[in-house]
Design a protein around this motif. Structure first.
Motif, PDB file in Angstrom:
ATOM      1  N   GLU A   5       0.857  -1.178   0.000  1.00 31.59           N
ATOM      2  CA  GLU A   5       0.000   0.000   0.000  1.00 31.59           C
ATOM      3  C   GLU A   5       0.897   1.233   0.000  1.00 31.59           C
ATOM      4  O   GLU A   5       1.851   1.297   0.765  1.00 31.59           O
ATOM      5  CB  GLU A   5      -0.868   0.002   1.258  1.00 31.59           C
ATOM      6  N   ILE A   6       0.596   2.167  -0.883  1.00 32.03           N
ATOM      7  CA  ILE A   6       1.322   3.434  -0.886  1.00 32.03           C
ATOM      8  C   ILE A   6       0.332   4.526  -0.505  1.00 32.03           C
ATOM      9  O   ILE A   6      -0.746   4.628  -1.074  1.00 32.03           O
ATOM     10  CB  ILE A   6       1.951   3.734  -2.262  1.00 32.03           C
ATOM     11  N   SER A   7       0.719   5.312   0.488  1.00 32.46           N
ATOM     12  CA  SER A   7      -0.125   6.427   0.911  1.00 32.46           C
ATOM     13  C   SER A   7       0.726   7.690   0.931  1.00 32.46           C
ATOM     14  O   SER A   7       1.938   7.642   1.102  1.00 32.46           O
ATOM     15  CB  SER A   7      -0.718   6.156   2.299  1.00 32.46           C
ATOM     16  N   SER A   8       0.083   8.813   0.728  1.00 31.49           N
ATOM     17  CA  SER A   8       0.802  10.091   0.763  1.00 31.49           C
ATOM     18  C   SER A   8       0.087  11.038   1.714  1.00 31.49           C
ATOM     19  O   SER A   8      -1.135  11.018   1.827  1.00 31.49           O
ATOM     20  CB  SER A   8       0.905  10.691  -0.637  1.00 31.49           C
ATOM     21  N   ASN A   9       0.884  11.830   2.403  1.00 34.03           N
ATOM     22  CA  ASN A   9       0.377  12.774   3.397  1.00 34.03           C
ATOM     23  C   ASN A   9       1.184  14.054   3.342  1.00 34.03           C
ATOM     24  O   ASN A   9       2.351  14.041   2.957  1.00 34.03           O
ATOM     25  CB  ASN A   9       0.549  12.208   4.822  1.00 34.03           C
ATOM     26  N   HIS A  75      13.376   8.904  -9.585  1.00 31.13           N
ATOM     27  CA  HIS A  75      12.357   9.449 -10.492  1.00 31.13           C
ATOM     28  C   HIS A  75      12.009  10.893 -10.111  1.00 31.13           C
ATOM     29  O   HIS A  75      11.940  11.778 -10.973  1.00 31.13           O
ATOM     30  CB  HIS A  75      11.113   8.558 -10.460  1.00 31.13           C
ATOM     31  N   LEU A  76      11.814  11.133  -8.829  1.00 26.89           N
ATOM     32  CA  LEU A  76      11.489  12.484  -8.371  1.00 26.89           C
ATOM     33  C   LEU A  76      12.640  13.452  -8.648  1.00 26.89           C
ATOM     34  O   LEU A  76      12.428  14.559  -9.144  1.00 26.89           O
ATOM     35  CB  LEU A  76      11.145  12.465  -6.875  1.00 26.89           C
ATOM     36  N   GLN A 149       0.927  16.345  -9.814  1.00 26.67           N
ATOM     37  CA  GLN A 149       0.700  15.223 -10.727  1.00 26.67           C
ATOM     38  C   GLN A 149       1.689  14.070 -10.515  1.00 26.67           C
ATOM     39  O   GLN A 149       1.327  12.909 -10.603  1.00 26.67           O
ATOM     40  CB  GLN A 149       0.752  15.697 -12.185  1.00 26.67           C
ATOM     41  N   ILE A 150       2.938  14.371 -10.208  1.00 26.53           N
ATOM     42  CA  ILE A 150       3.941  13.314 -10.056  1.00 26.53           C
ATOM     43  C   ILE A 150       3.633  12.413  -8.856  1.00 26.53           C
ATOM     44  O   ILE A 150       3.891  11.208  -8.880  1.00 26.53           O
ATOM     45  CB  ILE A 150       5.379  13.880 -10.003  1.00 26.53           C
ATOM     46  N   ASP A 156      -0.500   5.841  -8.651  1.00 29.14           N
ATOM     47  CA  ASP A 156      -1.100   5.003  -9.700  1.00 29.14           C
ATOM     48  C   ASP A 156      -0.205   3.821 -10.051  1.00 29.14           C
ATOM     49  O   ASP A 156      -0.695   2.711 -10.294  1.00 29.14           O
ATOM     50  CB  ASP A 156      -1.389   5.814 -10.959  1.00 29.14           C
ATOM     51  N   LEU A 157       1.105   4.031 -10.074  1.00 28.21           N
ATOM     52  CA  LEU A 157       2.030   2.947 -10.347  1.00 28.21           C
ATOM     53  C   LEU A 157       1.901   1.826  -9.326  1.00 28.21           C
ATOM     54  O   LEU A 157       1.969   0.647  -9.652  1.00 28.21           O
ATOM     55  CB  LEU A 157       3.481   3.444 -10.367  1.00 28.21           C
TER      56      LEU A 157
END
Length: 161
Positions: A5-9, A75-76, A149-150, A156-157
């Motif tokens: 699971e990938i989450s962003s905060n 990538h970033l 967007q990134i 999404d990946l």
């Protein structure tokens, strides 16, 4: 295939006071531009009960996280954004300058990111909402606004894997 699971905060408030000590080479004027990405892998073994099998799995999960986090940070950075991640072995930044400030997966800051921390008396353990103590979390920091967007592309990946 392992569940991930990938989450962003947004950068948690508890972490903002230690951010400059953890990443001394990074200047932050506006914390709304700092995003924290957590990669949580579901484990077969309960991470709160030590065994040789659990320790071996934990080492494998750490290696998988370091591999993925390196690719995400690369990538970033290739897209012009600062990024680093926390080395799960030391609790320190992996790519940046050595520092005495650490962040381990049982730090209270993880509560602000949707995890629970259970105090077992002898130690603390992170609990995932769905997987309980059958989880390993790794953390990436980047100077990309949460709604950029990134970040959506990275999320999404993860869904495709």
């Amino acid at each position: 295939m392992r569940a991930v699971e990938i989450s962003s905060n947004s950068c948690p408030k508890l972490l903002r006071k230690d951010f400059s000590r953890m990443f001394p080479d990074v200047s932050v004027k506006d914390f709304s531009a700092v995003t924290v990405i957590n990669l949580t892998q579901k484990s077969t073994h309960d991470m709160s009960a030590w065994s040789h099998a659990m320790e071996e799995e934990r080492e494998n999960l750490m290696a998988a996280f370091i591999h993925s986090a390196t690719a995400i940070c690369t990538h970033l950075q290739e897209n012009g954004f600062w990024a680093d991640f926390i080395d799960p072995h030391s609790g320190r930044p992996y790519l940046g300058t050595y520092t005495g400030t650490t962040l381990f997966e049982t730090d209270d800051v993880y509560r602000e990111m949707g995890f629970k921390i259970e105090d077992l008396g002898c130690c603390k353990v992170l609990k995932h909402v769905q997987w309980g103590t059958h989880a390993f979390v790794g953390t990436i920091f980047t100077m990309v606004p949460l709604d950029h967007q990134i970040v959506k592309e990275i999320m999404d990946l993860a869904k495709e894997e």
